[in-house]
Design a protein around this motif. Structure first.
Motif, PDB file in Angstrom:
ATOM      1  N   LEU A   1     -22.159 -18.724   0.726  1.00 49.62           N
ATOM      2  CA  LEU A   1     -21.209 -17.729   1.233  1.00 49.62           C
ATOM      3  C   LEU A   1     -21.049 -17.842   2.753  1.00 49.62           C
ATOM      4  O   LEU A   1     -22.023 -17.738   3.496  1.00 49.62           O
ATOM      5  N   VAL A   2     -19.795 -18.063   3.175  1.00 45.98           N
ATOM      6  CA  VAL A   2     -19.497 -18.277   4.598  1.00 45.98           C
ATOM      7  C   VAL A   2     -18.483 -17.238   5.064  1.00 45.98           C
ATOM      8  O   VAL A   2     -17.549 -16.894   4.324  1.00 45.98           O
ATOM      9  N   ARG A   3     -18.644 -16.790   6.301  1.00 41.60           N
ATOM     10  CA  ARG A   3     -17.792 -15.737   6.849  1.00 41.60           C
ATOM     11  C   ARG A   3     -16.382 -16.276   7.166  1.00 41.60           C
ATOM     12  O   ARG A   3     -16.108 -16.721   8.282  1.00 41.60           O
TER      13      ARG A   3
ATOM     14  N   TRP B   1     -18.072 -11.049   1.213  1.00 46.12           N
ATOM     15  CA  TRP B   1     -19.064 -10.722   2.246  1.00 46.12           C
ATOM     16  C   TRP B   1     -18.786  -9.391   2.938  1.00 46.12           C
ATOM     17  O   TRP B   1     -19.726  -8.717   3.367  1.00 46.12           O
TER      18      TRP B   1
ATOM     19  N   GLU C   1     -22.297  -7.795   2.847  1.00 49.19           N
ATOM     20  CA  GLU C   1     -22.993  -8.786   3.676  1.00 49.19           C
ATOM     21  C   GLU C   1     -24.496  -8.531   3.796  1.00 49.19           C
ATOM     22  O   GLU C   1     -25.305  -9.445   3.617  1.00 49.19           O
TER      23      GLU C   1
ATOM     24  N   VAL D   1     -26.302  -9.391   0.562  1.00 45.20           N
ATOM     25  CA  VAL D   1     -26.355 -10.833   0.299  1.00 45.20           C
ATOM     26  C   VAL D   1     -27.335 -11.489   1.264  1.00 45.20           C
ATOM     27  O   VAL D   1     -28.189 -12.296   0.862  1.00 45.20           O
ATOM     28  N   ALA D   2     -27.229 -11.138   2.553  1.00 47.90           N
ATOM     29  CA  ALA D   2     -28.083 -11.749   3.571  1.00 47.90           C
ATOM     30  C   ALA D   2     -29.559 -11.495   3.269  1.00 47.90           C
ATOM     31  O   ALA D   2     -30.395 -12.389   3.407  1.00 47.90           O
TER      32      ALA D   2
ATOM     33  N   LEU E   1     -31.125 -13.927   0.896  1.00 46.76           N
ATOM     34  CA  LEU E   1     -31.124 -15.358   1.212  1.00 46.76           C
ATOM     35  C   LEU E   1     -32.372 -15.756   1.985  1.00 46.76           C
ATOM     36  O   LEU E   1     -32.762 -15.060   2.928  1.00 46.76           O
TER      37      LEU E   1
ATOM     38  N   ARG F   1     -29.237 -14.760   6.393  1.00 50.45           N
ATOM     39  CA  ARG F   1     -27.880 -14.427   6.844  1.00 50.45           C
ATOM     40  C   ARG F   1     -26.877 -15.241   6.049  1.00 50.45           C
ATOM     41  O   ARG F   1     -27.228 -16.285   5.486  1.00 50.45           O
ATOM     42  N   ILE F   2     -25.632 -14.746   6.023  1.00 46.68           N
ATOM     43  CA  ILE F   2     -24.587 -15.552   5.404  1.00 46.68           C
ATOM     44  C   ILE F   2     -24.204 -16.665   6.390  1.00 46.68           C
ATOM     45  O   ILE F   2     -24.625 -16.645   7.555  1.00 46.68           O
TER      46      ILE F   2
ATOM     47  N   ASP G   1     -26.234 -23.859   2.302  1.00 44.71           N
ATOM     48  CA  ASP G   1     -26.134 -22.550   1.638  1.00 44.71           C
ATOM     49  C   ASP G   1     -27.192 -21.540   2.059  1.00 44.71           C
ATOM     50  O   ASP G   1     -27.380 -20.530   1.384  1.00 44.71           O
TER      51      ASP G   1
ATOM     52  N   THR H   1     -29.504 -20.452  -0.740  1.00 42.43           N
ATOM     53  CA  THR H   1     -29.031 -19.744  -1.940  1.00 42.43           C
ATOM     54  C   THR H   1     -29.591 -20.368  -3.209  1.00 42.43           C
ATOM     55  O   THR H   1     -30.117 -19.684  -4.087  1.00 42.43           O
TER      56      THR H   1
END
Ligand SMILES: NC(=O)c1ccc[n+]([C@@H]2O[C@H](COP(=O)([O-])OP(=O)(O)OC[C@H]3O[C@@H](n4cnc5c(N)ncnc54)[C@H](OP(=O)(O)O)[C@@H]3O)[C@@H](O)[C@H]2O)c1
Length: 270
Positions: free
Chosen positions: A185-187, A195, A199, A202-203, A206, A210-211, A240, A243
């Protein structure tokens, strides 16, 4: 970040180079001294981005008729060479279960995410790479390894792109290397719906906490594109934040747990 990559004077084409990951790749390539051409559907954004990079651009749908030929011709006419191709533009539509998917929307996903990268490789191969060599990086997704409830067409098309990468690596060797990156997942705009609402959650899940930022992926793309990766072809590089490690270790722990439970049950241990 890129001074040692030896990309100076190389000519690069980055599809979808006006924002997000493609923009970061285009900026990284330009900073490394490459001649850069970007594409995107928004003509004003293409002009602005190309000017900012000191490069060139062509507006258009990456899956549009004649687009691959036109952008290849432009790069050859302006730069006289085409060493690096980054197939980055993609669509994550249509959402929803595959049992309901509309045939045109399905074809569109494959046209943008699979067929367009293939057409561009064909054009680059014929126009330059067959004779002079080159490097191709396809942007896939970590998510193609999983079953997502709403993104089946996207995931299936990206899984096809992964295989296309390996197939082309076999066909185009030894002169042309073909690799892929699979971002988590990327901003960016494309993933904002994931996100923005979640966010922190998710972060926290991981390993790297962080994303991703577009530049995290760009660094990997540049490395794979460059001679630093000269003995790598047909590879997929996960970018990733861990991830997959977390997903694998969670799944693995459950699998071991289940096996142990079965073993103990068979041994009569409640
Ligand atoms: N963000 C993530 O979390 C994530 C995760 C895994 C993989 N990826 C992959 O990373 C790549 C880049 O995505 P991103 O997140 O950076 O997306 P983004 O921020 O939405 O940027 C997409 C870029 O592609 C262009 N584009 C989109 N459709 C196009 C088309 N049909 N023809 C030509 N250009 C097109 C866009 O410009 P226009 O809209 O003006 O055309 C824009 O320059 C994609 O391959 C995506 O699947 C992203």
């Amino acid at each position: 970040m890129t001074s040692s990559y030896g990309l100076s004077g190389r000519a690069a084409l980055v599809t979808g180079g006006t924002r997000g990951i493609g923009r970061a790749v285009a900026e990284g390539l330009a900073a490394a001294g490459a001649l850069v051409c970007v594409t995107g559907r928004d003509a004003a954004e293409v002009r602005r981005t190309a000017a900012g990079l000191g490069g060139i651009g062509l507006a258009g749908d990456v899956a549009g008729p004649g687009h691959a030929e036109a952008v290849t011709e432009l790069v050859l006419a302006e730069f006289g060479r085409l060493d690096l191709l980054v197939n980055n533009a993609a669509t994550n539509q249509p959402y929803g279960p595959l049992t309901e998917v509309d045939a045109d929307a399905w074809r569109r996903a494959f046209a943008v995410n699979v067929e367009a990268p293939l057409r561009l490789v064909q054009c680059a191969w014929r126009a330059w790479m067959r004779e002079h060599g080159g490097s191709v990086v396809n942007v896939c997704t970590e998510g193609a390894a999983h079953v997502g409830p709403h993104v089946g067409a996207y995931g299936t098309s990206k899984a096809a792109l992964l295989h296309l990468t390996r197939q082309l690596a076999g066909e185009l060797a030894p002169g042309v290397r073909v690799n892929s990156v699979s971002p988590g997942l990327v901003r960016t705009e494309m993933a904002r719906f994931v996100w923005e609402p979640g966010e922190a959650e998710v972060a926290a899940g991981l390993p790297l906490g962080r994303i991703g930022e577009p530049d995290d992926v760009a660094r990997a793309v540049l490395w794979l594109a460059s001679d630093a990766a000269r003995w790598i072809t047909g590879a997929d590089l996960l970018v990733d934040g861990g991830t997959r490690v977390r997903a694998a270790s969670t799944a693995g722990a459950y699998a071991v747990h289940d096996r142990l439970r079965g073993h103990r049950a068979a041994a009569g241990d409640p």
